[in-house]
Design a protein around this motif. Structure first.
Motif, PDB file in Angstrom:
ATOM      1  N   GLY A  60       1.118 -22.375  -7.191  1.00 56.45           N
ATOM      2  CA  GLY A  60       2.101 -22.829  -8.154  1.00 56.45           C
ATOM      3  C   GLY A  60       1.467 -23.164  -9.492  1.00 56.45           C
ATOM      4  O   GLY A  60       2.114 -23.706 -10.372  1.00 56.45           O
ATOM      5  N   LEU A  61       0.191 -22.834  -9.644  1.00 56.17           N
ATOM      6  CA  LEU A  61      -0.544 -23.147 -10.869  1.00 56.17           C
ATOM      7  C   LEU A  61      -0.769 -21.926 -11.741  1.00 56.17           C
ATOM      8  O   LEU A  61      -0.767 -22.013 -12.967  1.00 56.17           O
ATOM      9  CB  LEU A  61      -1.909 -23.765 -10.528  1.00 56.17           C
ATOM     10  N   VAL A  62      -1.006 -20.777 -11.112  1.00 53.14           N
ATOM     11  CA  VAL A  62      -1.294 -19.541 -11.827  1.00 53.14           C
ATOM     12  C   VAL A  62      -0.345 -18.470 -11.307  1.00 53.14           C
ATOM     13  O   VAL A  62      -0.288 -18.220 -10.107  1.00 53.14           O
ATOM     14  CB  VAL A  62      -2.753 -19.084 -11.595  1.00 53.14           C
ATOM     15  N   ALA A  63       0.397 -17.860 -12.212  1.00 55.67           N
ATOM     16  CA  ALA A  63       1.319 -16.800 -11.823  1.00 55.67           C
ATOM     17  C   ALA A  63       1.220 -15.673 -12.837  1.00 55.67           C
ATOM     18  O   ALA A  63       1.057 -15.916 -14.034  1.00 55.67           O
ATOM     19  CB  ALA A  63       2.744 -17.340 -11.761  1.00 55.67           C
ATOM     20  N   GLY A  64       1.288 -14.451 -12.335  1.00 46.64           N
ATOM     21  CA  GLY A  64       1.234 -13.322 -13.244  1.00 46.64           C
ATOM     22  C   GLY A  64       1.601 -12.032 -12.554  1.00 46.64           C
ATOM     23  O   GLY A  64       1.705 -11.970 -11.333  1.00 46.64           O
ATOM     24  N   GLY A  65       1.796 -11.017 -13.360  1.00 45.77           N
ATOM     25  CA  GLY A  65       2.133  -9.706 -12.848  1.00 45.77           C
ATOM     26  C   GLY A  65       3.451  -9.230 -13.410  1.00 45.77           C
ATOM     27  O   GLY A  65       4.200  -9.997 -14.008  1.00 45.77           O
ATOM     28  N   ASP A  66       3.718  -7.967 -13.243  1.00 47.39           N
ATOM     29  CA  ASP A  66       4.953  -7.359 -13.713  1.00 47.39           C
ATOM     30  C   ASP A  66       5.637  -6.705 -12.522  1.00 47.39           C
ATOM     31  O   ASP A  66       5.255  -5.625 -12.090  1.00 47.39           O
ATOM     32  CB  ASP A  66       4.638  -6.319 -14.798  1.00 47.39           C
ATOM     33  N   ALA A  67       6.627  -7.366 -11.965  1.00 47.50           N
ATOM     34  CA  ALA A  67       7.351  -6.848 -10.808  1.00 47.50           C
ATOM     35  C   ALA A  67       8.683  -6.227 -11.223  1.00 47.50           C
ATOM     36  O   ALA A  67       9.622  -6.196 -10.454  1.00 47.50           O
ATOM     37  CB  ALA A  67       7.578  -7.967  -9.793  1.00 47.50           C
ATOM     38  N   SER A  68       8.746  -5.718 -12.437  1.00 51.10           N
ATOM     39  CA  SER A  68       9.996  -5.158 -12.948  1.00 51.10           C
ATOM     40  C   SER A  68      10.265  -3.778 -12.353  1.00 51.10           C
ATOM     41  O   SER A  68       9.363  -3.088 -11.873  1.00 51.10           O
ATOM     42  CB  SER A  68       9.952  -5.054 -14.469  1.00 51.10           C
ATOM     43  N   ILE A  69      11.521  -3.377 -12.419  1.00 54.48           N
ATOM     44  CA  ILE A  69      11.905  -2.045 -11.980  1.00 54.48           C
ATOM     45  C   ILE A  69      11.224  -1.000 -12.857  1.00 54.48           C
ATOM     46  O   ILE A  69      10.736   0.018 -12.360  1.00 54.48           O
ATOM     47  CB  ILE A  69      13.438  -1.886 -11.997  1.00 54.48           C
ATOM     48  N   THR A  70      11.146  -1.276 -14.139  1.00 49.83           N
ATOM     49  CA  THR A  70      10.493  -0.350 -15.067  1.00 49.83           C
ATOM     50  C   THR A  70       9.037  -0.113 -14.687  1.00 49.83           C
ATOM     51  O   THR A  70       8.559   1.022 -14.665  1.00 49.83           O
ATOM     52  CB  THR A  70      10.584  -0.873 -16.516  1.00 49.83           C
ATOM     53  N   ALA A  71       8.320  -1.177 -14.364  1.00 55.70           N
ATOM     54  CA  ALA A  71       6.907  -1.040 -13.972  1.00 55.70           C
ATOM     55  C   ALA A  71       6.773  -0.252 -12.678  1.00 55.70           C
ATOM     56  O   ALA A  71       5.873   0.586 -12.535  1.00 55.70           O
ATOM     57  CB  ALA A  71       6.262  -2.412 -13.824  1.00 55.70           C
ATOM     58  N   ALA A  72       7.675  -0.479 -11.723  1.00 54.91           N
ATOM     59  CA  ALA A  72       7.627   0.258 -10.455  1.00 54.91           C
ATOM     60  C   ALA A  72       7.963   1.735 -10.674  1.00 54.91           C
ATOM     61  O   ALA A  72       7.333   2.608 -10.077  1.00 54.91           O
ATOM     62  CB  ALA A  72       8.592  -0.361  -9.446  1.00 54.91           C
ATOM     63  N   LYS A  73       8.921   2.017 -11.550  1.00 55.59           N
ATOM     64  CA  LYS A  73       9.251   3.418 -11.866  1.00 55.59           C
ATOM     65  C   LYS A  73       8.046   4.117 -12.487  1.00 55.59           C
ATOM     66  O   LYS A  73       7.715   5.243 -12.105  1.00 55.59           O
ATOM     67  CB  LYS A  73      10.425   3.475 -12.848  1.00 55.59           C
ATOM     68  N   GLU A  74       7.399   3.461 -13.434  1.00 57.99           N
ATOM     69  CA  GLU A  74       6.229   4.050 -14.087  1.00 57.99           C
ATOM     70  C   GLU A  74       5.103   4.292 -13.091  1.00 57.99           C
ATOM     71  O   GLU A  74       4.462   5.337 -13.107  1.00 57.99           O
ATOM     72  CB  GLU A  74       5.745   3.148 -15.222  1.00 57.99           C
ATOM     73  N   GLN A  75       4.859   3.340 -12.202  1.00 56.69           N
ATOM     74  CA  GLN A  75       3.788   3.460 -11.217  1.00 56.69           C
ATOM     75  C   GLN A  75       4.032   4.631 -10.282  1.00 56.69           C
ATOM     76  O   GLN A  75       3.107   5.318  -9.885  1.00 56.69           O
ATOM     77  CB  GLN A  75       3.657   2.143 -10.423  1.00 56.69           C
ATOM     78  N   GLY A  76       5.297   4.895  -9.951  1.00 55.79           N
ATOM     79  CA  GLY A  76       5.628   5.985  -9.032  1.00 55.79           C
ATOM     80  C   GLY A  76       5.991   7.291  -9.712  1.00 55.79           C
ATOM     81  O   GLY A  76       6.276   8.273  -9.036  1.00 55.79           O
ATOM     82  N   GLY A  77       5.994   7.303 -11.045  1.00 57.19           N
ATOM     83  CA  GLY A  77       6.379   8.513 -11.760  1.00 57.19           C
ATOM     84  C   GLY A  77       7.833   8.894 -11.515  1.00 57.19           C
ATOM     85  O   GLY A  77       8.172  10.066 -11.366  1.00 57.19           O
ATOM     86  N   ILE A  78       8.715   7.905 -11.485  1.00 59.39           N
ATOM     87  CA  ILE A  78      10.123   8.109 -11.144  1.00 59.39           C
ATOM     88  C   ILE A  78      10.985   8.080 -12.413  1.00 59.39           C
ATOM     89  O   ILE A  78      10.836   7.186 -13.244  1.00 59.39           O
ATOM     90  CB  ILE A  78      10.588   7.013 -10.155  1.00 59.39           C
ATOM     91  N   THR A  79      11.880   9.050 -12.523  1.00 58.18           N
ATOM     92  CA  THR A  79      12.820   9.066 -13.645  1.00 58.18           C
ATOM     93  C   THR A  79      14.260   8.869 -13.178  1.00 58.18           C
ATOM     94  O   THR A  79      15.094   8.377 -13.927  1.00 58.18           O
ATOM     95  CB  THR A  79      12.726  10.395 -14.434  1.00 58.18           C
ATOM     96  N   LYS A  80      14.574   9.262 -11.930  1.00 65.09           N
ATOM     97  CA  LYS A  80      15.906   9.076 -11.358  1.00 65.09           C
ATOM     98  C   LYS A  80      15.789   8.162 -10.143  1.00 65.09           C
ATOM     99  O   LYS A  80      15.184   8.519  -9.140  1.00 65.09           O
ATOM    100  CB  LYS A  80      16.510  10.414 -10.933  1.00 65.09           C
ATOM    101  N   VAL A  81      16.378   6.989 -10.228  1.00 61.24           N
ATOM    102  CA  VAL A  81      16.261   5.979  -9.175  1.00 61.24           C
ATOM    103  C   VAL A  81      17.299   6.204  -8.091  1.00 61.24           C
ATOM    104  O   VAL A  81      18.485   6.381  -8.373  1.00 61.24           O
ATOM    105  CB  VAL A  81      16.438   4.556  -9.768  1.00 61.24           C
ATOM    106  N   ALA A  82      16.845   6.184  -6.837  1.00 57.88           N
ATOM    107  CA  ALA A  82      17.746   6.276  -5.687  1.00 57.88           C
ATOM    108  C   ALA A  82      18.072   4.876  -5.162  1.00 57.88           C
ATOM    109  O   ALA A  82      19.219   4.552  -4.916  1.00 57.88           O
ATOM    110  CB  ALA A  82      17.133   7.116  -4.580  1.00 57.88           C
ATOM    111  N   ASN A  83      17.045   4.047  -4.995  1.00 53.31           N
ATOM    112  CA  ASN A  83      17.293   2.669  -4.568  1.00 53.31           C
ATOM    113  C   ASN A  83      16.143   1.758  -4.977  1.00 53.31           C
ATOM    114  O   ASN A  83      15.043   2.217  -5.276  1.00 53.31           O
ATOM    115  CB  ASN A  83      17.580   2.561  -3.069  1.00 53.31           C
ATOM    116  N   VAL A  84      16.447   0.472  -4.985  1.00 51.83           N
ATOM    117  CA  VAL A  84      15.471  -0.554  -5.334  1.00 51.83           C
ATOM    118  C   VAL A  84      15.514  -1.627  -4.255  1.00 51.83           C
ATOM    119  O   VAL A  84      16.583  -2.130  -3.918  1.00 51.83           O
ATOM    120  CB  VAL A  84      15.776  -1.189  -6.710  1.00 51.83           C
TER     121      VAL A  84
END
Length: 105
Positions: A60-84
């Motif tokens: 609860g002292l240090v938090a970080g990261g990007d758990a956004s849908i955009t970041a997940a799409k970029e990581q997977g090379g996805i342009t058309k989303v089927a589900n999240v």
């Protein structure tokens, strides 16, 4: 003296408990949580690719990261989303991680 140590230990555990929590449809377990759940789905049935993006919390002292849908799409090379979906886990309230999982084309 024994009672003081017991009270101090209980107070410390209560203060640290739940410091690092994650999204969960059933709440966080005292010792361990590992759950998944849905966020959204589309009528795009094709889903040959998967992308994952995570955020982490420590004590609860240090938090970080990007758990956004955009970041997940970029990581997977996805342009058309089927589900999240999401996947969350915690360990003793000391560590938690929440990940967004995107499937699509």
């Amino acid at each position: 003296m024994k009672m003081i140590k017991l009270l101090a230990t209980g107070t410390l555990l209560a203060a640290l408990g739940g410091c690092a929590t994650a999204v969960s449809p059933v709440g966080n377990g005292l010792f361990f949580t590992d759950v998944s759940g849905p966020v959204t789905a589309s009528d795009n049935a094709a889903a040959s690719k998967t992308g994952k993006a995570c955020a982490t919390n420590i004590l609860g002292l240090v938090a970080g990261g990007d758990a956004s849908i955009t970041a997940a799409k970029e990581q997977g090379g996805i342009t058309k989303v089927a589900n999240v979906d999401y996947r969350s886990n915690t360990v003793l309230g000391l560590f938690s991680q929440s990940c967004t999982l995107v499937k699509g084309e």
